[in-house]
Design a protein around this motif. Structure first.
Motif, short mmCIF file in Angstrom:
data_model
loop_
_atom_site.label_atom_id
_atom_site.label_comp_id
_atom_site.label_asym_id
_atom_site.label_seq_id
_atom_site.Cartn_x
_atom_site.Cartn_y
_atom_site.Cartn_z
N LEU A 41 71.74 3.71 -32.89
CA LEU A 41 71.17 3.21 -31.66
C LEU A 41 69.90 3.98 -31.30
N SER A 42 68.91 3.25 -30.81
CA SER A 42 67.68 3.84 -30.31
C SER A 42 67.54 3.48 -28.84
N TYR A 43 67.18 4.47 -28.02
CA TYR A 43 67.12 4.29 -26.57
C TYR A 43 65.67 4.47 -26.10
N GLU A 44 65.24 3.59 -25.20
CA GLU A 44 63.90 3.66 -24.62
C GLU A 44 63.99 3.46 -23.11
N PRO A 45 63.03 3.98 -22.34
CA PRO A 45 63.01 3.66 -20.91
C PRO A 45 62.78 2.17 -20.69
N LYS A 46 63.36 1.65 -19.63
CA LYS A 46 63.08 0.26 -19.23
C LYS A 46 61.98 0.30 -18.18
N TRP A 47 60.81 -0.16 -18.57
CA TRP A 47 59.62 -0.05 -17.73
C TRP A 47 59.58 -1.15 -16.67
#
Length: 355
Positions: A41-47
């Motif tokens: 899994l890769s996690y990113e901010p939700k802009w």
């Protein structure tokens, strides 16, 4: 916007001629476990901004919304920066954002789309935009969408090497503990939560193949009116004191029967003059939908109500419906203030652009 260009698509594969469908995410209520998506899994901010696909073909750079609207003319500052940093034959997916006072300012983005040719240059100078890239769909004229996310991310990182404001690469992590810290610590900046992707996933236009976890907080608002009869309210009209006045800042989701019955116990007609009219424009309740008809309000004596809200705040209103949890008749409406999570002054997350 007059003068917006329609690119020819020359220099790109036929399937990448804009407007393009983008990959989407479905909502989850908790961080997913390993194996929830193909690969790690890769996690990113939700802009909290405008989804924006950047296309650089033989006609130049154009910017496209999720709905296929050409945004190029509204963001000349970004178009110029992207033209110098994104080579021809590239298609990049990301988000247009504006920072103000350490927090993402969605209302400033709205002003761009409402500006005319005479007012736009001043708005651009006063509130410059930033572009945060998180995926690449084409490089050197080659379609990259079938590649797994891990390879597309490597291509994007190479493409973004040397970028400087107003362009940046969205942070990403495979560490669930770091992602959890982002989720807890970034909402005060306007980051709405997390987007979770599988590192083995291709880019799937139009499909909800990603996951999104939105941060929600329990806060108190002032119920100054309801939609529907006072004895059977269907929705709560939320208020907060802004600039010394009780202002409408949003609405709730539809109340379930039991919740409506419980809330009605604490509702009564106004004891005196009420600061709100009996009928308001639809935009007073949903400021980002200009097509709504006028809405009749059932005005009530203000009462405190506890709600669940996400961090999407325009500076003047909640951008998404609130979930009513319970009435708080023991609290004085006069003591309800702007929740801490909505106050400006936070810091932008690491590795992002703040202007």
């Amino acid at each position: 916007m007059a003068g917006a260009r329609t690119p020819s698509g020359s220099g790109l594969p036929a399937g990448l001629v804009p407007p393009l469908k983008v990959a989407l995410a479905r909502v989850v209520t908790r961080l997913p476990r390993a194996g929830a998506l193909p690969g790690s899994l890769s996690y990113e901010p939700k802009w909290d901004g405008y989804r924006c696909v950047v296309v650089h073909d033989d006609a130049g750079v154009t910017l496209w919304s999720r709905q296929g609207k050409d945004l190029t003319g509204y963001f000349p500052d970004l178009a110029a920066a992207l033209a110098s940093e994104v080579p021809p034959g590239c298609v990049v997916d990301g988000e247009v954002v504006i920072w103000a006072g350490g927090r993402l300012d969605f209302s400033a983005l709205q002003q761009r789309l409402g500006a005319g040719p005479k007012t736009l240059p001043g708005i651009v100078r006063q509130a410059p935009a930033s572009y945060v890239a998180f995926d690449v769909l084409a490089v050197a004229g080659q379609d990259a969408r079938a590649l797994p996310l891990s390879q597309r991310r490597a291509l994007l990182e190479e493409l973004a090497r040397g970028w400087a404001p107003p362009l940046s690469l969205s942070p990403a992590t495979t560490d669930p503990d770091e992602a959890a810290r982002w989720f807890e610590n970034l909402p005060h900046t306007g980051i709405e939560g997390l987007v979770i992707k599988g590192n083995d996933q291709p880019y799937t236009p139009g499909a909800r193949s990603w996951l999104k976890l939105k941060h929600r907080e329990t806060v108190e608002i002032i119920c100054g009116a309801v939609i529907g009869p006072i004895t059977e309210p269907r929705e709560v009209v939320a208020g907060l004191v802004l600039d010394g006045e009780l202002r409408i800042v949003g609405r709730s989701t539809l109340l379930k029967t039991a919740a409506a019955r419980e809330l009605a116990r604490w509702l009564q007609p106004p004891c005196g003059a009420h600061p709100w009219p009996a009928t308001v424009k639809g935009t007073a309740l949903d400021r980002f939908n200009r097509d709504k008809d006028p809405v009749a309000l059932t005005l009530v004596e203000p009462v405190a109500v506890e709600v669940s809200a996400d961090t999407a705040w325009s500076g003047r209103s909640f951008r998404h419906p609130l979930r009513v949890l319970r009435a708080r008749p023991e609290l004085s409406p006069a003591d309800i203030t702007l929740p801490d999570m909505l106050r400006p002054g936070g810091r932008a997350p690491a590795n992002t652009v703040e202007q």
